[in-house]
Design a protein around this motif. Sequence first.
Motif, PDB file in Angstrom:
ATOM      1  N   GLU A  68       0.833  -1.204   0.000  1.00  0.00           N
ATOM      2  CA  GLU A  68       0.000   0.000   0.000  1.00  0.00           C
ATOM      3  C   GLU A  68       0.868   1.256   0.000  1.00  0.00           C
ATOM      4  O   GLU A  68       0.599   2.201  -0.749  1.00  0.00           O
ATOM      5  N   GLN A  69       1.915   1.275   0.813  1.00  0.00           N
ATOM      6  CA  GLN A  69       2.797   2.434   0.862  1.00  0.00           C
ATOM      7  C   GLN A  69       3.571   2.604  -0.445  1.00  0.00           C
ATOM      8  O   GLN A  69       3.793   3.730  -0.893  1.00  0.00           O
ATOM      9  N   ALA A  70       3.969   1.511  -1.064  1.00  0.00           N
ATOM     10  CA  ALA A  70       4.671   1.596  -2.347  1.00  0.00           C
ATOM     11  C   ALA A  70       3.745   2.159  -3.419  1.00  0.00           C
ATOM     12  O   ALA A  70       4.175   2.953  -4.263  1.00  0.00           O
ATOM     13  N   ARG A  71       2.495   1.770  -3.402  1.00  0.00           N
ATOM     14  CA  ARG A  71       1.531   2.318  -4.362  1.00  0.00           C
ATOM     15  C   ARG A  71       1.307   3.811  -4.126  1.00  0.00           C
ATOM     16  O   ARG A  71       1.345   4.612  -5.043  1.00  0.00           O
ATOM     17  N   ARG A  72       1.076   4.142  -2.866  1.00  0.00           N
ATOM     18  CA  ARG A  72       0.710   5.520  -2.534  1.00  0.00           C
ATOM     19  C   ARG A  72       1.885   6.478  -2.682  1.00  0.00           C
ATOM     20  O   ARG A  72       1.752   7.534  -3.281  1.00  0.00           O
ATOM     21  N   ARG A  73       3.043   6.105  -2.176  1.00  0.00           N
ATOM     22  CA  ARG A  73       4.180   7.029  -2.173  1.00  0.00           C
ATOM     23  C   ARG A  73       4.983   6.991  -3.463  1.00  0.00           C
ATOM     24  O   ARG A  73       5.464   8.021  -3.914  1.00  0.00           O
ATOM     25  N   LEU A  74       5.172   5.817  -4.039  1.00  0.00           N
ATOM     26  CA  LEU A  74       6.071   5.688  -5.182  1.00  0.00           C
ATOM     27  C   LEU A  74       5.361   5.420  -6.499  1.00  0.00           C
ATOM     28  O   LEU A  74       5.994   5.431  -7.547  1.00  0.00           O
ATOM     29  N   GLY A  75       4.069   5.139  -6.457  1.00  0.00           N
ATOM     30  CA  GLY A  75       3.326   4.870  -7.679  1.00  0.00           C
ATOM     31  C   GLY A  75       3.634   3.507  -8.281  1.00  0.00           C
ATOM     32  O   GLY A  75       3.518   3.315  -9.495  1.00  0.00           O
ATOM     33  N   ARG A  85      -3.712   7.560 -15.947  1.00  0.00           N
ATOM     34  CA  ARG A  85      -3.617   8.918 -15.435  1.00  0.00           C
ATOM     35  C   ARG A  85      -4.769   9.690 -16.035  1.00  0.00           C
ATOM     36  O   ARG A  85      -4.878   9.811 -17.252  1.00  0.00           O
ATOM     37  N   ILE A  86      -5.619  10.202 -15.185  1.00  0.00           N
ATOM     38  CA  ILE A  86      -6.794  10.932 -15.640  1.00  0.00           C
ATOM     39  C   ILE A  86      -6.458  12.415 -15.610  1.00  0.00           C
ATOM     40  O   ILE A  86      -6.079  12.960 -14.581  1.00  0.00           O
ATOM     41  N   LEU A  87      -6.583  13.054 -16.742  1.00  0.00           N
ATOM     42  CA  LEU A  87      -6.305  14.472 -16.852  1.00  0.00           C
ATOM     43  C   LEU A  87      -7.619  15.225 -16.929  1.00  0.00           C
ATOM     44  O   LEU A  87      -8.479  14.904 -17.742  1.00  0.00           O
ATOM     45  N   ASP A  88      -7.761  16.214 -16.117  1.00  0.00           N
ATOM     46  CA  ASP A  88      -8.962  17.026 -16.099  1.00  0.00           C
ATOM     47  C   ASP A  88      -8.764  18.186 -17.061  1.00  0.00           C
ATOM     48  O   ASP A  88      -7.829  18.972 -16.902  1.00  0.00           O
ATOM     49  N   PRO A  89      -9.619  18.303 -18.079  1.00  0.00           N
ATOM     50  CA  PRO A  89      -9.431  19.399 -19.025  1.00  0.00           C
ATOM     51  C   PRO A  89      -9.637  20.773 -18.389  1.00  0.00           C
ATOM     52  O   PRO A  89      -9.162  21.779 -18.898  1.00  0.00           O
ATOM     53  N   ALA A  90     -10.307  20.833 -17.272  1.00  0.00           N
ATOM     54  CA  ALA A  90     -10.542  22.113 -16.614  1.00  0.00           C
ATOM     55  C   ALA A  90      -9.280  22.616 -15.910  1.00  0.00           C
ATOM     56  O   ALA A  90      -9.172  23.793 -15.592  1.00  0.00           O
ATOM     57  N   MET A  91      -8.330  21.712 -15.680  1.00  0.00           N
ATOM     58  CA  MET A  91      -7.095  22.119 -15.013  1.00  0.00           C
ATOM     59  C   MET A  91      -6.185  22.825 -16.006  1.00  0.00           C
ATOM     60  O   MET A  91      -6.093  22.440 -17.161  1.00  0.00           O
TER      61      MET A  91
END
Length: 148
Positions: A68-75, A85-91
């Motif tokens: 869990e920590q490897a997923r959260r911290r290191l991806g 990776r979801i990109l928000d067009p409003a950003m």
Amino acid sequence: MALSVAEVGVIIVFTLLILFAVAVPLRNYFQGRSEIAQVSQAIAAKQEQKAQLEGEISRYNSDAYVREQARRRLGVIDKGETAFRILDPAMDNAPNTGEQPTEDHAPTQWWQLLWDSVSTPPEPENKPAPIDMHLPLQAPAGQPTNAQ
């Protein structure tokens, strides 16, 4: 029975000597008690910190927590998984630095910044002027010089 002035003086001096003899050990006793209380509080705080760190160590002994920590911290992703990776067009694409870009300063390319850092010479530091050894020394006003 009347006491003379000398007898009263001796009694007062004797009483003061007894009070001074008792005061020093009494003061040391109370100082020792306060130090013991402070050390006891410090020990309790360190024991609490030790228990917290031992709990954290026991969590890291669990493979699920490490994953869990490897997923959260290191991806990190497992085999067979696909990362999205979801990109928000409003950003907007501006970096999140907390500062709003001003219209005066157009964003520069990385290679322009690199070239400017290499091509522009650094500003000289304020260094004192070197001393010329060939000039005679000047003494303060009113004092003779020995340099010749």
